[in-house]
Design a protein around this motif. Sequence first.
Motif, PDB file in Angstrom:
ATOM      1  N   GLU A 198       0.844  -1.101  -0.027  1.00  0.00           N
ATOM      2  CA  GLU A 198      -0.039  -0.057  -0.048  1.00  0.00           C
ATOM      3  C   GLU A 198       0.826   1.193   0.114  1.00  0.00           C
ATOM      4  OE1 GLU A 198      -3.830   2.170   2.497  1.00  0.00           O
ATOM      5  OE2 GLU A 198      -3.029   0.286   3.005  1.00  0.00           O
ATOM      6  N   PRO A 199       1.562   1.543   1.084  1.00  0.00           N
ATOM      7  CA  PRO A 199       2.488   2.718   0.783  1.00  0.00           C
ATOM      8  C   PRO A 199       3.217   2.815  -0.620  1.00  0.00           C
ATOM      9  CG  PRO A 199       3.008   1.465   2.823  1.00  0.00           C
ATOM     10  CD  PRO A 199       2.273   0.458   2.009  1.00  0.00           C
ATOM     11  N   VAL A 200       3.826   1.723  -0.944  1.00  0.00           N
ATOM     12  CA  VAL A 200       4.340   1.959  -2.319  1.00  0.00           C
ATOM     13  C   VAL A 200       3.593   2.183  -3.458  1.00  0.00           C
ATOM     14  CG1 VAL A 200       5.968   0.630  -3.885  1.00  0.00           C
ATOM     15  CG2 VAL A 200       6.377   0.269  -1.571  1.00  0.00           C
ATOM     16  N   ASP A 201       2.500   1.471  -3.359  1.00  0.00           N
ATOM     17  CA  ASP A 201       1.472   1.930  -4.360  1.00  0.00           C
ATOM     18  C   ASP A 201       1.047   3.466  -4.291  1.00  0.00           C
ATOM     19  OD1 ASP A 201       1.786  -0.784  -5.396  1.00  0.00           O
ATOM     20  OD2 ASP A 201      -0.172  -1.316  -4.739  1.00  0.00           O
ATOM     21  N   LYS A 202       0.754   4.070  -3.104  1.00  0.00           N
ATOM     22  CA  LYS A 202       0.265   5.260  -3.201  1.00  0.00           C
ATOM     23  C   LYS A 202       1.429   6.081  -3.660  1.00  0.00           C
ATOM     24  CE  LYS A 202      -1.922   8.343   0.135  1.00  0.00           C
ATOM     25  NZ  LYS A 202      -2.267   8.569   1.460  1.00  0.00           N
ATOM     26  N   GLN A 203       2.763   5.933  -3.278  1.00  0.00           N
ATOM     27  CA  GLN A 203       4.047   6.875  -3.561  1.00  0.00           C
ATOM     28  C   GLN A 203       3.996   6.624  -5.208  1.00  0.00           C
ATOM     29  OE1 GLN A 203       5.410   8.988  -2.142  1.00  0.00           O
ATOM     30  NE2 GLN A 203       6.976   9.622  -3.766  1.00  0.00           N
ATOM     31  N   LEU A 204       3.747   5.626  -5.843  1.00  0.00           N
ATOM     32  CA  LEU A 204       3.623   5.010  -7.274  1.00  0.00           C
ATOM     33  C   LEU A 204       2.788   6.051  -7.934  1.00  0.00           C
ATOM     34  CD1 LEU A 204       5.162   1.803  -7.779  1.00  0.00           C
ATOM     35  CD2 LEU A 204       6.052   3.779  -8.843  1.00  0.00           C
ATOM     36  N   THR A 205       1.376   5.996  -7.265  1.00  0.00           N
ATOM     37  CA  THR A 205       0.249   6.622  -7.890  1.00  0.00           C
ATOM     38  C   THR A 205       0.510   8.074  -7.849  1.00  0.00           C
ATOM     39  OG1 THR A 205      -1.248   4.880  -7.175  1.00  0.00           O
ATOM     40  CG2 THR A 205      -2.185   7.138  -7.958  1.00  0.00           C
ATOM     41  N   THR A 206       0.892   8.879  -6.770  1.00  0.00           N
ATOM     42  CA  THR A 206       1.375  10.167  -6.955  1.00  0.00           C
ATOM     43  C   THR A 206       2.579  10.655  -8.028  1.00  0.00           C
ATOM     44  OG1 THR A 206       0.993  10.160  -4.482  1.00  0.00           O
ATOM     45  CG2 THR A 206       2.470  11.808  -5.314  1.00  0.00           C
ATOM     46  N   LEU A 207       3.694   9.787  -8.215  1.00  0.00           N
ATOM     47  CA  LEU A 207       4.649  10.078  -9.058  1.00  0.00           C
ATOM     48  C   LEU A 207       4.068   9.696 -10.474  1.00  0.00           C
ATOM     49  CD1 LEU A 207       7.700   8.369  -7.296  1.00  0.00           C
ATOM     50  CD2 LEU A 207       7.256  10.750  -7.528  1.00  0.00           C
ATOM     51  N   VAL A 208       3.539   8.858 -10.628  1.00  0.00           N
ATOM     52  CA  VAL A 208       3.057   8.617 -12.126  1.00  0.00           C
ATOM     53  C   VAL A 208       1.877   9.590 -12.376  1.00  0.00           C
ATOM     54  CG1 VAL A 208       1.483   7.227 -13.463  1.00  0.00           C
ATOM     55  CG2 VAL A 208       3.161   6.134 -12.212  1.00  0.00           C
ATOM     56  N   GLY A 209       0.972   9.966 -11.232  1.00  0.00           N
ATOM     57  CA  GLY A 209       0.046  11.200 -11.710  1.00  0.00           C
ATOM     58  C   GLY A 209       0.836  12.529 -11.917  1.00  0.00           C
ATOM     59  N   PHE A 210       1.711  12.779 -11.373  1.00  0.00           N
ATOM     60  CA  PHE A 210       2.681  13.958 -11.461  1.00  0.00           C
ATOM     61  C   PHE A 210       3.264  13.899 -12.922  1.00  0.00           C
ATOM     62  CE2 PHE A 210       6.631  16.536 -11.569  1.00  0.00           C
ATOM     63  CZ  PHE A 210       6.142  17.746 -11.007  1.00  0.00           C
ATOM     64  N   PHE A 211       4.120  12.893 -13.338  1.00  0.00           N
ATOM     65  CA  PHE A 211       4.870  12.769 -14.431  1.00  0.00           C
ATOM     66  C   PHE A 211       3.860  12.572 -15.631  1.00  0.00           C
ATOM     67  CE2 PHE A 211       8.427  12.192 -11.859  1.00  0.00           C
ATOM     68  CZ  PHE A 211       9.493  11.770 -12.549  1.00  0.00           C
ATOM     69  N   TYR A 212       2.808  11.801 -15.656  1.00  0.00           N
ATOM     70  CA  TYR A 212       1.808  11.926 -16.544  1.00  0.00           C
ATOM     71  C   TYR A 212       1.481  13.159 -16.903  1.00  0.00           C
ATOM     72  CZ  TYR A 212      -1.907   9.941 -19.498  1.00  0.00           C
ATOM     73  OH  TYR A 212      -2.902   9.782 -20.668  1.00  0.00           O
ATOM     74  N   THR A 213       1.082  14.301 -16.224  1.00  0.00           N
ATOM     75  CA  THR A 213       0.763  15.716 -16.357  1.00  0.00           C
ATOM     76  C   THR A 213       1.981  16.182 -17.133  1.00  0.00           C
ATOM     77  OG1 THR A 213      -0.245  15.751 -14.277  1.00  0.00           O
ATOM     78  CG2 THR A 213       0.294  17.711 -15.422  1.00  0.00           C
ATOM     79  N   ALA A 214       3.067  15.781 -17.087  1.00  0.00           N
ATOM     80  CA  ALA A 214       4.284  16.350 -17.699  1.00  0.00           C
ATOM     81  C   ALA A 214       4.301  15.833 -19.172  1.00  0.00           C
ATOM     82  CB  ALA A 214       5.549  15.941 -16.925  1.00  0.00           C
ATOM     83  N   ILE A 215       3.724  14.443 -19.388  1.00  0.00           N
ATOM     84  CA  ILE A 215       4.235  13.837 -20.791  1.00  0.00           C
ATOM     85  C   ILE A 215       2.900  13.702 -21.470  1.00  0.00           C
ATOM     86  CG2 ILE A 215       6.025  12.891 -19.743  1.00  0.00           C
ATOM     87  CD1 ILE A 215       4.687  10.290 -19.563  1.00  0.00           C
TER      88      ILE A 215
END
Length: 382
Positions: free
Chosen positions: A60-77
Amino acid sequence: MAGTGVKVTLFIFSALGFWTLWGFPARNNLLHFLGELSEPGASIPGPAYYPMKQRWTGIEPVDKQLTTLVGFFYTAIDGNRIDITLSFLNLGSQVLATWILITTESYRSGNKGSLTITSITIFGLLVAIVGYACVAPIYFVLHLINSPVVKNPRDWNVVLYQPIKLAIVPVATLIGFGIPSALMALPAPGLLTLESKLNWTAIQQGWPIWIYFSQKALEALVAWFDPMVSMRTEKQKRAETAKYMYRAYTFALGASAGAHLLFVGMGLAAWLLPGALSAKLQVQLHPENFFIPPNPFSDEKATTLANGALWFLQWDLIVGVLSTMVWGITVRLSAVGKVDSFGAWVAALIKYGFLSAVVGPSGAAVWAIWERDVVALKVKRE
């Protein structure tokens, strides 16, 4: 600027990095928008509707962190905001140039055995998770304090203990960083499905690990073809250090300069040639918005995740590259015993400031450390 003053300055940069990447986003709504991506029924950022993937590893903590990072990066690309995409590309290229520098430092004979300098994969993961502007200045301080090469930049310290490692670095970096980055940037749902784009964006977050494994695999492959590759005389080490250093630094300069010139050129085009761009691009790339982030101590709020992401990238770039350039200049001046000279600092800031306009601030740091190496090894810059 005395040696102590440099370290204090870098700590200030780190503190500013933590505030602009964590404190300011907490106040301006960016962290709130990113947190919403982990809630049930969340959609990917942007105008397209697609369920936001929230389960990656089952932890769960890893998944939440990845969701945050992926959401941020997705916005950039995702291609909807050219200002964010160009800022992201420039930041990534400046980080890449810095990565070549710290990797080279980790292979120097004088730094061998110093965990604070050689543990670069951990450094890379911290950059990916916490932020370049937060972590890089702290690494630079530790390097300036602990590196025998900075304190005594003689040829036996500067030379690489296994030069072949540096020869492999650009290739390993392209494999471990470049390929995942290129794949996650492919358009969706054109060349990739949205699910695949999300997955590749998540995979890219582990770039320091992929570079590490690529480096080790290539080193093993080279050793298989040439079992004596690591057995070199001091004269051979010196010659190969100069050769591979030239290749690695040229690669770093190219990475830094290419993205930097595109970033600056597009911003200047929006200012000097307003009629050449659409109204949408004109607004996004206008220098007042594109180059200058809001005051991080103000109460300004981001109305969308994209706006907050742009501000994050702008501050990560500004603080991160300035700390990198200060570090590079410090290493250069330390080699000639002028790190405490105010006049030498003024001259260096003017010189490398102009150079950074062409090759980017991280590129200017590469140039400064390259000059130190050329003097220490007594070789010509080809």
